[in-house]
Design an enzyme around this catalytic site. Structure first.
Site, short mmCIF file in Angstrom:
data_model
loop_
_atom_site.label_atom_id
_atom_site.label_comp_id
_atom_site.label_asym_id
_atom_site.label_seq_id
_atom_site.Cartn_x
_atom_site.Cartn_y
_atom_site.Cartn_z
N HIS A 125 -1.41 -1.09 6.67
CA HIS A 125 -1.08 0.09 7.48
C HIS A 125 -0.21 -0.25 8.69
O HIS A 125 -0.31 0.42 9.73
CB HIS A 125 -2.35 0.84 7.90
CG HIS A 125 -2.91 1.65 6.76
ND1 HIS A 125 -3.99 2.49 6.88
CD2 HIS A 125 -2.52 1.74 5.46
CE1 HIS A 125 -4.23 3.07 5.70
NE2 HIS A 125 -3.36 2.62 4.83
N ASP A 167 -4.45 1.03 -6.49
CA ASP A 167 -4.04 1.13 -5.09
C ASP A 167 -4.16 -0.24 -4.42
O ASP A 167 -5.26 -0.72 -4.20
CB ASP A 167 -4.96 2.17 -4.40
CG ASP A 167 -4.50 2.52 -3.01
OD1 ASP A 167 -3.44 2.02 -2.58
OD2 ASP A 167 -5.21 3.30 -2.35
N GLU A 195 -2.09 10.70 -0.08
CA GLU A 195 -3.32 9.89 -0.15
C GLU A 195 -3.75 9.47 1.24
O GLU A 195 -4.92 9.54 1.59
CB GLU A 195 -3.08 8.65 -1.03
CG GLU A 195 -4.35 7.90 -1.40
CD GLU A 195 -4.75 6.79 -0.45
OE1 GLU A 195 -5.81 6.20 -0.65
OE2 GLU A 195 -4.03 6.50 0.53
N GLU A 196 -2.78 9.04 2.04
CA GLU A 196 -3.10 8.48 3.37
C GLU A 196 -3.63 9.54 4.34
O GLU A 196 -4.26 9.22 5.32
CB GLU A 196 -1.87 7.78 3.97
CG GLU A 196 -1.34 6.63 3.12
CD GLU A 196 -2.23 5.40 3.10
OE1 GLU A 196 -3.35 5.46 3.67
OE2 GLU A 196 -1.82 4.38 2.52
N ASP A 222 0.84 -1.21 0.00
CA ASP A 222 0.00 0.00 0.00
C ASP A 222 0.86 1.25 0.00
O ASP A 222 1.24 1.73 1.05
CB ASP A 222 -0.91 -0.01 1.22
CG ASP A 222 -1.86 1.16 1.23
OD1 ASP A 222 -1.96 1.88 0.23
OD2 ASP A 222 -2.51 1.37 2.28
ZN LIG Z 1 -3.46 3.02 -0.53
#
Ligand SMILES: [Zn+2]
Ligand SMILES: *[C@@H]1O[C@H](CO)[C@@H](O)[C@H](O)[C@H]1NC(C)=O
Ligand SMILES: *[C@@H]1O[C@H](CO)[C@@H](O)[C@H](O)[C@H]1NC(C)=O
Ligand SMILES: *[C@@H]1O[C@H](CO)[C@@H](O)[C@H](O)[C@H]1NC(C)=O
Ligand SMILES: *[C@@H]1O[C@H](CO)[C@@H](O)[C@H](O)[C@H]1NC(C)=O
Ligand SMILES: *[C@@H]1O[C@H](CO)[C@@H](O)[C@H](O)[C@H]1NC(C)=O
Length: 502
Positions: A443, A349, A320-321, A288
Site C-alpha cells: 500500500h 490477490d 477492492e481497496e 497488490d
Molecule cells: Zn489486494
C-alpha cells in the site's frame, strides 16, 4: 449444450473411425475450438513464464504513471486515469480473444476518498500515532476546529453513550463492539465536531469508516498508549482542549468490473476466479494486485489454445481497496439461478511479494461452504508436489472471496503476504528476511515492478493455471452446490477488505 454434442460426435468419430456427419453444422469458430486439445494442467503450466508476466507488469506501471498529473505519483486507485487505463488494457486484451470469450463490463456506484492533510492536537501534544480514518469527511469548511475532548461512555455504539456536552466538542471513543463508521455517525448525531477513536488493544489504529453517512464527522484513530494519559485526565474531571483538522474529499463515482467467460464448456458448471484491477491511492499497486490481475490475463490468453469441459469465468474487480465494492456488487446482482452455476470462486490477490511466503487461505468445510476445503487441499497439494512449504492464513474477509462464501459459493485462494511480519520459522521455510514485512511496500509508493519476486510469481501463476485446468476439466469429487446461503456463516470479521472496519 450443443457444442458438447458436436464435441462428443467428433470424439466418437475418432473412436469408431467411421465417417459420420455431425448432427449440427458448426460455425467456423466452433469448428476451430473443437480441433483444440482439452486443457491439461501440465500443458497450461508450461505456457507460463515469468518473463511474460514481467512484461505485463512493466506495462501496468506505465499505466499507473498516467495518474501522476492528478495524484503527483503513479496510482491505479478507482477514479484515476491509471485505473481507467488498467480497465482498458484488460478489456482490450480480452477483446482480441472474443472468439473464445463473452466479455462484459459491470459498472456500479462506488465511493472514493482522499485525505490531503490532517492534524490532531490533544492538550499541548500531537499524538504520533494519530491518523485520519479512510473515507473520513473533512472538518467543517476544511478548516481546523477547536473544542474540549469529551469521553464517550462504553464503546460509543449507542446514542445514549454520548453525554450532552459532546455537542460542539471532540468525541473520544473506545474501539470495539461496532464499526468505526457507526461511532463516527453517532458522534455526528450527538453534535460532535470531530471524533477520535482510540485502540482498546495494543497498537496503532487505522481503519475505514466504510459506506459514507451524512452524519459522519472527521474521524481519527490513535493508539492505546497515546490515548492513555488523556483517558486518565478526563476520568478525573480535568479538561483537555483539542483541535482537529482534516482536508479530504469523499466522492461518489462509477467504476467497472470486467468479466470474461469461455464460450465453450458447460455454462451450468462454472469455474470462477478473480483478482482486483485497482490499487490504493498511495501507489501503483504492481504486486497488490497487479500480480494477481495480470496472472489472470496471462492465463486467459493461454487458455484459448484449449477446450474446456466446464465454463471458466474470469473477473477483474474494481473498488477492492475501498472495501470489496466490486465483488460485493457482483454477487449481490446474481439471481439464485446464476449463483448456483458458480461451482467455486478462487481469489488471487498478491502473488509476488518480495519477502514472500506461500500462504493458503485456511478455508474449511466446517465454517465455509462445502468445497472450500477441497480447494484448499488442491493448493497445498500443488505446493507439496513442487517441493515447497506453505502456511495457512486466516480466511477472514480481507479480500474478494468474502461475498461468495457468504452466499453459499465455496471459495479459497492463495497469497504471498502483505504487512505481516515474517517469523524466523517462516524464513527457514521460504528464505527471505525474518522480522520484516512480507511486502515492505504494501500500500505504498514503492509497490513498483521492482517490488515483485519473480520466482514466487511464476510458481503461483502455475498454481493458478493448475487450479483453472483441474476444474475446467472436471468437478469429479467436488461437492455439488446446494444452497445460495451458507449454513456455516463465518464469525463477524474485523475486516471487510484490506482495512479494519471494527
Ligand atoms: Zn489486494
Ligand atoms: C467496456 O469497457 C471498456 C473499457 O473501458 C470499453 O473500452 C468498452 O467499450 C466497454 N464495452 C462495453 C460493451 O461497454
Ligand atoms: C505506530 O505509529 C507510529 C507513529 O506513526 C510509528 O512510528 C510506528 O512505527 C507505528 N507502529 C507500528 C507497529 O506500525
Ligand atoms: C461533559 O459531561 C460529562 C458527564 O456529563 C462530564 O464528566 C465531563 O467533565 C464534561 N466535559 C466537559 C468538557 O465539559
Ligand atoms: C484452520 O481452520 C480450522 C477450522 O476453522 C481450524 O480448526 C484449524 O486450527 C485451522 N488451522 C490453522 C493452521 O490455522
Ligand atoms: C521447508 O521448510 C524446512 C524447515 O521447516 C526447510 O528445512 C526446507 O528447506 C524448506 N523447503 C524449501 C523448499 O524451502
Amino acid at each position: 449444450m450443443h457444442r458438447r454434442l458436436i464435441f462428443s460426435s467428433i470424439l466418437s468419430l475418432a473412436a469408431a473411425s467411421v465417417i459420420q456427419r455431425p448432427l449440427l453444422e458448426p460455425s467456423d469458430s466452433q469448428a476451430l475450438i473443437n480441433t483444440k486439445p482439452l486443457v491439461s494442467s501440465n500443458a497450461i503450466q508450461d505456457d507460463i513464464s515469468s518473463s511474460k508476466l514481467l512484461e505485463r507488469a512493466k506495462h501496468l506501471y506505465k499505466l499507473a504513471k498516467l495518474a501522476t498529473d492528478e495524484y503527483n505519483h503513479p496510482t491505479r486507485v478507482i477514479g484515476s486515469k491509471g485505473h481507467l487505463a488498467t480497465i482498458d488494457y484488460i478489456y482490450s486484451t480480452l477483446a482480441s480473444l472474443r472468439e473464445y470469450y463473452d466479455i462484459s463490463n459491470q459498472t456500479f456506484p462506488a465511493v472514493m476518498g482522499n485525505v490531503f492533510e490532517s492534524r490532531l492536537v490533544l492538550g499541548h501534544s500531537t499524538p504520533k500515532s494519530a491518523g485520519p480514518m479512510s473515507l473520513t469527511p473533512p472538518t467543517k469548511n476544511k478548516e481546523p476546529v477547536y473544542g474540549p475532548l469529551v469521553l464517550v461512555a462504553n464503546d460509543g455504539c449507542e446514542e445514549l453513550d454520548y453525554p450532552a456536552n459532546v455537542t460542539g466538542s471532540i468525541a473520544f471513543i473506545r474501539r470495539g463492539t461496532c464499526p468505526f463508521g457507526t461511532k463516527s455517525e453517532n458522534a455526528g448525531k450527538a453534535g460532535a465536531i470531530a471524533a477520535v477513536i482510540y485502540n482498546h488493544m495494543q497498537g496503532n489504529l487505522s481503519g475505514t469508516l466504510g459506506q459514507p453517512s451524512e452524519h459522519h464527522v472527521a474521524t481519527f484513530g490513535i493508539s492505546d498508549t497515546d490515548a492513555e494519559p488523556f483517558i486518565k485526565k478526563l476520568q478525573t474531571g480535568e479538561t483537555v482542549d483539542a483541535s482537529a483538522y482534516i482536508d479530504a474529499i469523499v466522492e461518489n463515482i462509477g467504476t467497472t468490473n470486467v468479466i470474461a467467460q469461455t464460450k465453450g464448456g458447460d455454462p451450468k458448471n462454472c469455474v470462477m476466479l478473480g483478482g482486483h484491477s485497482d490499487s490504493v491511492a498511495e501507489g501503483p499497486g504492481i504486486n497488490d494486485d497487479g500480480s494477481g490481475s495480470l496472472t489472470l490475463l496471462e492465463i486467459a490468453t493461454h487458455l484459448t489454445k484449449y477446450t474446456v469441459n466446464n465454463c471458466v469465468r474470469f473477473a477483474w474487480w474494481a473498488g477492492e481497496e475501498e472495501g470489496l465494492l466490486g465483488s460485493d456488487y457482483y454477487v449481490s446482482q446474481l439471481s439464485e439461478e446464476e449463483n448456483m452455476k458458480i461451482r467455486l470462486f478462487m481469489d488471487y490477490d498478491m502473488l509476488a511479494s518480495p519477502n514472500y511466503a506461500y500462504q493458503v487461505y485456511n478455508a474449511t468445510n466446517a465454517v465455509n461452504p462445502a468445497g472450500s476445503e477441497e480447494l484448499r487441499d488442491l493448493y497445498t497439494g500443488f505446493y507439496k508436489a513442487h517441493g515447497q512449504n506453505h502456511t495457512y492464513i486466516p480466511f477472514d474477509g480481507r479480500s474478494d472471496y468474502d461475498a461468495f462464501i457468504r452466499n453459499g459459493i465455496p471459495g479459497g485462494g492463495i497469497a504471498t503476504g502483505a504487512e505481516g511480519v515474517k517469523t524466523e520459522k517462516e524464513a527457514a521455510m521460504f528464505g527471505g528476511r525474518a522480522g520484516e514485512w512480507f511486502d515492505h511496500c504494501y500500500h505504498q509508493l514503492c509497490d513498483t515492478v521492482n517490488n515483485l519476486n519473480l520466482e514466487a510469481w511464476e510458481l503461483n501463476a502455475k498454481l493458478v493455471a493448475h487450479s483453472v485446468a483441474t476444474y475446467a476439466v472436471s468437478f469429479k469429487g467436488f461437492p455439488e452446490r446446494t444452497a445460495i446461503t451458507s449454513n456455516a456463516v463465518p464469525e463477524r470479521s474485523l475486516y471487510h477488505g484490506p482495512k479494519l472496519v471494527i
